[in-house]
Enzyme design. Structure first.
Site, mmCIF file in Angstrom:
data_model
loop_
_atom_site.group_PDB
_atom_site.id
_atom_site.type_symbol
_atom_site.label_atom_id
_atom_site.label_comp_id
_atom_site.label_asym_id
_atom_site.label_seq_id
_atom_site.Cartn_x
_atom_site.Cartn_y
_atom_site.Cartn_z
ATOM 1 C CE LYS A 109 -4.496 0.868 0.253
ATOM 2 N NZ LYS A 109 -5.598 -0.043 -0.067
ATOM 3 C CG ASP A 149 -7.023 3.043 -1.102
ATOM 4 O OD1 ASP A 149 -7.501 1.905 -1.159
ATOM 5 O OD2 ASP A 149 -7.046 3.720 -0.049
HETATM 6 N N1 GLU Z 1 -7.276 0.136 -3.311
HETATM 7 C C1 GLU Z 1 -8.023 -1.048 -3.618
HETATM 8 C C2 GLU Z 1 -8.086 -1.956 -2.397
HETATM 9 O O1 GLU Z 1 -7.940 -1.508 -1.284
HETATM 10 C C3 GLU Z 1 -7.528 -1.746 -4.875
HETATM 11 C C4 GLU Z 1 -6.100 -2.204 -4.847
HETATM 12 C C5 GLU Z 1 -5.613 -2.729 -6.202
HETATM 13 O O2 GLU Z 1 -6.380 -2.829 -7.116
HETATM 14 O O3 GLU Z 1 -4.410 -3.029 -6.279
HETATM 15 O O4 GLU Z 1 -8.345 -3.116 -2.510
#
Ligand code: GLU
Length: 420
Positions: A109, A149
């Site tokens: 993240k 996100d």
């Molecule tokens: N931000 C989204 C999540 O928390 C998607 C993450 C992604 O697609 O890599 O799952």
């Protein structure tokens, strides 16, 4: 957005969740300890030229939690309250999320401490490009693949893809997912988180004997996850959306709101608050509404020890990451509320991110029906797997999802062995 459990550190929550599932998997202390720590963390402080000519230093993070199962995957968040511990927690949750739906990925993240609502498009572009450049040594299609996100979107991804590609000297679409279609994005990615959430709600409702036609639904948060979940639960399952909210507050209409009209209203006025025919409620009141399904789709720590016993919903579908604390989990379980945990309920986003990455690597693109039917298969199959484990061990769905996910990560680590 109200934050009832402001004192709760999300990374401590994430670590406790590992402890809780460790005993069901018979994990030894050493393995448990490894799983409670991120593998790699990068903090960057970088200058950005603001529109008035001054320079501001921003702080950003990228945490790669575990890569035993493949390249790491996870979004980048822009928010004034981003902390390293929050990003660590979100990276841990991405690890378990990718494993619960069997994607060949680890978890990561990123986050930048900033207030995107108070920045111009030019400032956001310069901040994004510089952040992308700062983290570029540790991202790439085979290393770590960012995505949108909270308060980032397909435009943000386009800037990251371009910045990374400029540095390489050729186009690298697979470095990020959630891109615009014109540069290698996937059909269906924009609505994938909400669509995936709708599929698991549908499956859980079947198990509970809850008829979704006319079932009352409250949604906290009206961003990418919440607004799409509301629209699809309404349009495809026949659910009645009685309340929605955003950072400015919530709205209630017991006869049902039209989520498409609410979205249009929010686009015009900047908030759902004031929507014609609705009554204003607070975010806290929304969580305690008498409804069948509650969809937290905002930030962490919304359902806590303080307010969990006032939840009246039969199903909580976590479109947000980390909305429920471990103490709240126990209270909800005791009160027979079915929680569809974040690592399952919002895994539709990263699942279609995976599809996007596969399409980019192959240079061959699928139509939207292909994407959605594969997503449906992944989500309903993963729900079934978690529900079976919950039944077998007599645990709630979050612990069951962790037993599945952590078990898969541990298997990959065992078979690879600990280096050297
Ligand atoms: N931000 C989204 C999540 O928390 C998607 C993450 C992604 O697609 O890599 O799952």
């Amino acid at each position: 957005m109200t934050n009832n459990g402001g004192a709760v550190n999300p990374f401590e929550t994430a670590q406790r969740q590992v402890d809780i599932c460790a005993k069901y998997l018979n994990l030894d202390a050493g393995m448990t300890e490894i799983l409670k720590h991120p593998k790699r963390e990068l903090t960057v402080n970088f200058p950005v030229r603001m529109d008035n000519g001054s320079y501001r230093v921003f702080t950003g993070y990228r945490v790669q939690y575990n890569m035993a199962r493949g390249p790491t995957k996870g979004g980048i968040r822009y928010h004034p309250q981003v902390t390293l511990d929050e990003v660590r927690a979100l990276a841990a949750w991405m690890t378990w999320k990718c494993a619960v739906v069997s994607l060949p990925y680890g978890g990561a993240k990123g986050g930048v401490i900033c207030d995107p609502k108070a920045m111009s498009k030019g400032e956001l572009e310069r901040m994004t490009r510089r952040f992308a450049s700062e983290i570029s040594p540790i991202i790439g299609p085979e290393i770590d693949v960012p995505a949108p996100d909270v308060y980032t979107d397909s435009q943000t991804m386009a800037w990251i893809m371009d910045t990374y590609s400029m540095q390489k000297g050729y186009s690298v679409p697979g470095v990020v997912t959630g891109k615009p279609l014109s540069i290698g994005g996937s059909e269906g990615r924009g609505e994938a988180t909400g669509r995936g959430c709708m599929y698991v709600i549908r499956e859980a409702a079947k198990d509970l004997g809850l008829n979704m036609k006319g079932a009352s639904v409250a949604v906290q948060g009206f961003g990418n996850a919440g607004s799409v979940a509301a629209k699809l639960v309404h349009a495809e399952l026949g659910g009645k959306i009685i309340a929605v909210s955003d950072t400015k507050g919530g709205i209630l209409n017991k006869n049902g709101l039209d989520p498409v009209a609410v979205e249009k209203y929010k686009q015009e006025k900047g908030s759902v608050v004031g929507f014609p025919g609705s009554q204003k409620i607070s975010n806290n009141e929304l969580l305690a509404l008498d409804c069948d399904v509650l969809i937290p789709a905002a930030l962490e720590n919304q359902i806590t020890r303080e307010n969990a016993s006032s939840v009246k919903a039969k199903i909580i579908a976590e479109a947000a990451n980390g909305p429920t604390t471990p103490e709240a989990d126990e209270i909800l379980h005791k009160n027979k509320v079915t929680v569809l945990p974040d690592v399952l309920a919002n895994a539709g986003g990263v699942t279609v991110s995976y599809f996007e990455w596969v399409q980019d690597l192959q240079g061959y693109f699928w139509d939207v029906n292909d994407v959605n039917s594969r997503l449906e298969r992944v989500m309903s199959g993963s729900y079934r797997g978690v529900a079976e484990v919950a039944k077998k061990h007599g645990v709630h769905n979050r612990t069951a999802a962790y037993i599945v996910a952590v078990g898969r990560v541990v298997e990959a680590m065992r078979v690879r062995g600990i280096y050297p």
